[in-house]
Design an enzyme around this catalytic site. Structure first.
Site, PDB file in Angstrom:
ATOM      1  N   LYS B  79       4.236   3.981   6.461  1.00 52.00           N
ATOM      2  CA  LYS B  79       4.132   2.522   6.604  1.00 52.00           C
ATOM      3  C   LYS B  79       5.131   1.857   5.653  1.00 52.00           C
ATOM      4  O   LYS B  79       5.284   2.300   4.505  1.00 52.00           O
ATOM      5  CB  LYS B  79       2.690   2.108   6.285  1.00 52.00           C
ATOM      6  CG  LYS B  79       2.376   0.631   6.464  1.00 52.00           C
ATOM      7  CD  LYS B  79       0.878   0.403   6.221  1.00 52.00           C
ATOM      8  CE  LYS B  79       0.463  -1.040   6.382  1.00 52.00           C
ATOM      9  NZ  LYS B  79      -1.005  -1.217   6.228  1.00 52.00           N
ATOM     10  N   SER B 154      -3.329  -3.428   9.752  1.00 49.98           N
ATOM     11  CA  SER B 154      -1.904  -3.671   9.606  1.00 49.98           C
ATOM     12  C   SER B 154      -1.041  -2.424   9.751  1.00 49.98           C
ATOM     13  O   SER B 154       0.180  -2.542   9.818  1.00 49.98           O
ATOM     14  CB  SER B 154      -1.622  -4.303   8.238  1.00 49.98           C
ATOM     15  OG  SER B 154      -2.015  -3.414   7.187  1.00 49.98           O
ATOM     16  N   SER B 178      -7.237  -1.657   7.835  1.00 52.12           N
ATOM     17  CA  SER B 178      -5.874  -1.538   8.359  1.00 52.12           C
ATOM     18  C   SER B 178      -5.456  -0.126   8.754  1.00 52.12           C
ATOM     19  O   SER B 178      -4.414   0.041   9.389  1.00 52.12           O
ATOM     20  CB  SER B 178      -4.866  -2.095   7.344  1.00 52.12           C
ATOM     21  OG  SER B 178      -4.934  -3.493   7.302  1.00 52.12           O
TER      22      SER B 178
END
Lengths: 65, 473
Positions: B79, B154, B178
């Site tokens: 990420k 996310s 997330s």
């Protein structure tokens, strides 16, 4: 926390935070006040003065309790 | 089928017996990226050169019988809020265009030292908050089961990249759901470990005392293999726990027999009623666990709304604290959704924040008591199948409480796994929760369920595939 917030009260909060917002941004954020007020009300219940917050630490361990 | 659609466990076995090479596997993942990412937007940066160098190094080790472990030669992604030395790290924000860290995050170092192949940096909601946003320098990730649909966030890029065979596993972060949200909507497994289990050092903060790092992969077994490498004490993270790391795959063969499983029915049947497909997935899973020999009980906790209020006030207060200078000097560089969420902190007083942490202690005590006689909890991970990406209201997260925040508030390990396919063939999911540092039990339950059902045999069709250049036009 009151049910609503005035423009003057909000302006104080913006200035205290050192921010500069456009009128549109102020209107947008003021419209979300009720969400925050409802969540604050859920958390704020009667407690004794001995109630402890979660943010405590054990000296030497450095680990959040 | 391409070996980029194997699980980490399967690929690891193939690599170990030299039936496939890391270079071949990496090339297949790169081919998937080139074919699909013009539509899915899973990557901010593809590190093709680094990936090929990593793969060749892994191949040399394997051929010399010096493999670094079961992850040696496995293609992964990170990420884009995770610092990577010499590689663009943007947090998906105009605030950090051109930001190239001079050091790796601890989790990136651990995965590299295990021999993984870094394919690139994955899309996220801006600074891991507030998406989907269409006013950022990069578009939001899209769901590989149907690119008109949302991935949740996310860790949206990781959610999109795993099921489409661009990577075999990746890292997400989780402050209110997330990891588990994208895992649920994209039909994969994702675990938020116990708070302090994985170092946060070098990962851009969202809300300090709710932030977790964890793996996302096709199966729970793959997540166990990744967590084995990631877990452990790191003095660079003041919240990292000095707790021994067990063998996370050791309990997998034990199955679900004898596990005591509590179901929090009111979370997903009353507090935030889930879709028909999601409810069926949970009900069928309970029947499956019972058939496997688990003992099922009902658990009652405070309403989901209480957990959401507690976690949200803490999160909304801590997030802006990390970005005070950006808010003062370059507020308009944030996308609209994140900017608005950060500004809501203006309404929260110091006392409000402390009251939330007092409530947190009460809720944690309540959960510990409720779990005294059970090993695992079950509830929903998401309320429904992935919605259309253009139909996500800005304040949806405040209208309905999510199912994941309770376990950020408590710090308990929690995992989302696929529990079937609902409306439109989109995945549905359930959430499993274990006691602190009992991730091995969580993997045991999840693995038993995955082996007893056929959901892991179904991959997205990916029939929208078009080359990146064509998509750009």
């Amino acid at each position: 926390m009151a049910d609503g917030i005035t423009e003057e009260q909000f302006e104080f909060l913006v200035q205290r935070a050192g921010l500069t917002l456009t009128p549109e941004q102020k209107q947008e954020i003021m419209g979300t006040y009720h969400y925050v007020a409802a969540m604050v009300a859920r958390n704020a219940r009667p407690r004794t003065r001995m109630a402890e917050p979660a943010h405590l630490f054990i000296p030497g361990e450095g680990v959040v309790a | 089928m391409s070996t980029s659609f194997t699980t980490i466990a399967e690929a690891s076995a193939l690599l170990a017996k030299r039936a496939v090479s890391p270079v071949e596997l990496t090339k297949q993942c790169l081919a998937q990226i080139k074919a699909l990412d013009g539509t899915l937007n899973a990557f901010i940066t593809v590190t093709e050169e680094r990936a090929m160098a990593d793969a060749k190094a892994a191949e040399a080790r394997i051929m010399a019988s010096k493999a670094l472990g079961p992850l040696d030669g496995i293609p992964i992604g990170l990420k884009d809020i995770i610092d990577t030395k010499g590689i663009l790290t943007t947090c998906h924000s105009a605030q950090l265009i051109g930001n190239v860290p001079d050091a790796d995050a601890t989790c990136a170092i651990k995965l590299a030292e295990a021999g993984t192949v870094l394919m690139g940096k994955l899309s996220t909601h801006e600074f891991a908050n507030g998406g989907p946003s269409f006013d950022l320098p990069w578009p939001p990730a899209r769901n590989p089961w149907n690119p008109d649909h949302f991935t949740a966030g996310s860790s949206s890029g990781t959610g999109a990249a795993v099921p489409s065979g661009m990577i075999l596993g990746g890292l997400g972060t989780d402050t209110g759901g997330s990891i588990r949200g994208p895992a649920a909507l994209c039909g994969i497994a994702g675990i938020k470990p116990t708070y302090g289990r994985v170092s946060r050092a070098g990962v851009s903060p969202a809300a300090f005392c709710l932030d977790h790092i964890g793996p996302m992969a096709w199966t729970s077994e793959d997540c166990a293999m990744m967590l084995q490498v990631l877990a452990g004490y790191d003095p660079a993270d003041p919240a990292c726990a000095k707790v021994a790391v067990p063998d996370y795959t050791a309990e997998l063969p034990l199955g679900a027999k004898g596990l005591k499983i509590g179901v929090i029915h009111h979370f997903h049947e009353t507090d935030n009623k889930v879709s028909v497909g999601t409810q069926k997935g949970i009900d069928d899973a309970i029947a499956t666990f019972r058939a496997l020999g688990a003992e099922i009980r009902e658990i009652t906790l405070s309403p989901l709304q209480d957990w959401a209020a507690c976690g949200s006030i803490i999160s909304m207060t801590e997030r802006p604290a990390a970005y005070t200078e950006m808010m003062k000097h370059s507020l308009d560089k944030f996308g609209e959704r994140l900017r608005n969420r950060l500004l809501m902190s203006l309404f929260i007083s110091g006392t409000d924040y402390v009251q939330a942490t007092m409530r947190r202690r009460e809720l944690c005590t309540e959960l510990a008591l409720a779990m005294a006689n059970v090993d695992i909890l079950i509830t929903a991970a998401q309320p429904k199948e992935a919605p259309q990406i253009n139909d996500i209201p800005q304040w949806e997260n405040l209208e309905q409480p999510n199912f994941t925040m309770p376990f950020n508030v408590s710090g308990y390990p929690a995992m989302s796994i696929c529990s079937g396919y609902g409306a439109g063939g989109l995945p549905v999911a359930m959430q499993l929760v274990a006691k602190p540092f009992a991730e091995a039990t969580l993997f045991r339950a999840a693995h038993a369920y995955e082996k007893a059902t056929a959901w892991r045999d179904v991959r997205p069709k990916l029939d929208f595939a078009k080359p990146m250049a064509e998509a750009a036009n």
